[in-house]
Design an enzyme around this catalytic site. Structure first.
Site, PDB file in Angstrom:
ATOM      1  N   LYS A 298       0.885  -1.182  -0.126  1.00 58.30           N
ATOM      2  CA  LYS A 298      -0.250  -0.284  -0.126  1.00 58.30           C
ATOM      3  C   LYS A 298       0.534   1.052  -0.101  1.00 58.30           C
ATOM      4  CE  LYS A 298      -3.601  -2.068   2.370  1.00 58.30           C
ATOM      5  NZ  LYS A 298      -4.321  -2.661   3.871  1.00 58.30           N
TER       6      LYS A 298
ATOM      7  N   GLN B 293      -4.754  -1.328   9.619  1.00 62.09           N
ATOM      8  CA  GLN B 293      -4.510  -2.882   9.418  1.00 62.09           C
ATOM      9  C   GLN B 293      -5.614  -4.220  10.301  1.00 62.09           C
ATOM     10  OE1 GLN B 293      -3.274  -3.197   6.141  1.00 62.09           O
ATOM     11  NE2 GLN B 293      -4.053  -5.532   6.527  1.00 62.09           N
TER      12      GLN B 293
ATOM     13  N   ASP C  50     -11.210   2.761   4.360  1.00 57.94           N
ATOM     14  CA  ASP C  50     -11.488   1.458   4.135  1.00 57.94           C
ATOM     15  C   ASP C  50     -12.780   1.419   3.538  1.00 57.94           C
ATOM     16  OD1 ASP C  50      -9.788  -0.686   3.656  1.00 57.94           O
ATOM     17  OD2 ASP C  50      -9.605  -0.208   6.108  1.00 57.94           O
TER      18      ASP C  50
END
Length: 282
Positions: free
Chosen positions: A50, A94, A117
């Protein structure tokens, strides 16, 4: 019949190119903060990927690493600080988290406007209601893959194998918004194979290696394989038995190289969109 392979790498590369061009027209660089709690090896790889992808398109990424024994209060305090930092456009925590930190509490603590997200209840509620908002990255990527095939979703019989809040439920909502007829299949469904055989479009997202066999697939169906698993011989495989299903399907995503690249590309798109929306820009 041999199915058309849906090349997620190529489609993601096209999206990243368009995002780079979009950022070139802005007077600022969006800032993305990734919070990594613990030392899970797979999570560390995902975060590095990422970070690299963000830098390539012109986003300013930063990873904040916390020890595996960090308590929930400390994680929530960090999120509160990032929420209040006007230089931060996107926050991503995460997953998975260590057992002492509840994922739901962490997700609900993130400012919905910075929730790149797309997991915050406000954003998921907007999705179900068909309102504009931040869409979870993997479902957003799946819809872009489907668009690349030219498949007409209106009226299509879509079966979503899996009901997680990360993939199954949100992609079902997106398909409903596209006027598909959607069935969600899960562990309590009777005769899962027969439900899959009815599908014009099958999205497999259960995390079971090669669960979907060739005789589960209707001839010419489009197959999106979200799973990433290790087979008994250590090979990386999806939820779909690719060698069998590619002989029957009309189009199919590979693993790797299908959905995965799109997830990261859509994260970058969400970050840019969040940054622009926060500044009141188009």
């Amino acid at each position: 019949m041999t199915a058309r392979i849906i090349d997620g790498k190529a489609i993601a590369a096209e999206l990243r190119t368009s995002l780079t061009a979009r950022l070139a027209g802005l007077s600022f660089r969006p800032r993305l903060i990734v919070v990594l709690v613990g030392d899970d090896p797979a999570s560390a790889v995902y975060v590095r990927n990422k970070d690299r992808a963000a830098r390539e398109v012109g986003i300013e990424p930063e990873t904040i690493r916390l020890p595996a024994d960090t308590d929930q209060a400390t994680v929530l305090a960090l999120i509160a600080r990032l929420n209040g930092d006007d230089s931060v456009d996107g926050i991503l925590v995460q997953l998975p988290l260590p057992p002492q930190v509840r994922p739901r509490a962490v997700i609900e603590a993130i400012d919905p406007a910075k929730d790149v997200d797309g997991f915050h209840p406000l954003n998921t509620g907007r999705l179900v209601d068909g309102e504009a908002g931040i869409v979870p990255c993997t479902p957003a990527g799946i819809m872009k893959l489907l668009a690349s095939t030219g498949m007409a979703l209106a009226g299509a019989r879509a079966v979503v194998l899996g009901r997680s809040t990360i993939v199954g439920r949100p992609v079902a909502a997106l398909l409903l918004a596209a006027d598909a007829t959607v069935t969600i299949v899960h562990s309590k469904t009777r005769d899962i194979a027969q439900e899959c055989r009815r599908a014009d479009l099958l999205i497999a997202a259960v995390g079971r290696a090669e669960l979907v066999r060739g005789d589960w697939i209707a001839p010419g169906a489009t197959i999106i394989d979200v799973g990433v698993n290790r087979s008994t011989n250590g090979a990386l495989v999806g939820d779909v038995c690719f060698p069998e299903c590619v002989q029957t399907a009309g189009a199919i995503t590979p693993v790797p190289g299908g959905v995965g690249p799109m997830t990261i590309a859509c994260l970058l798109e969400n970050t840019i969109s969040a940054a622009v929306t926060r500044r009141g820009l188009d």
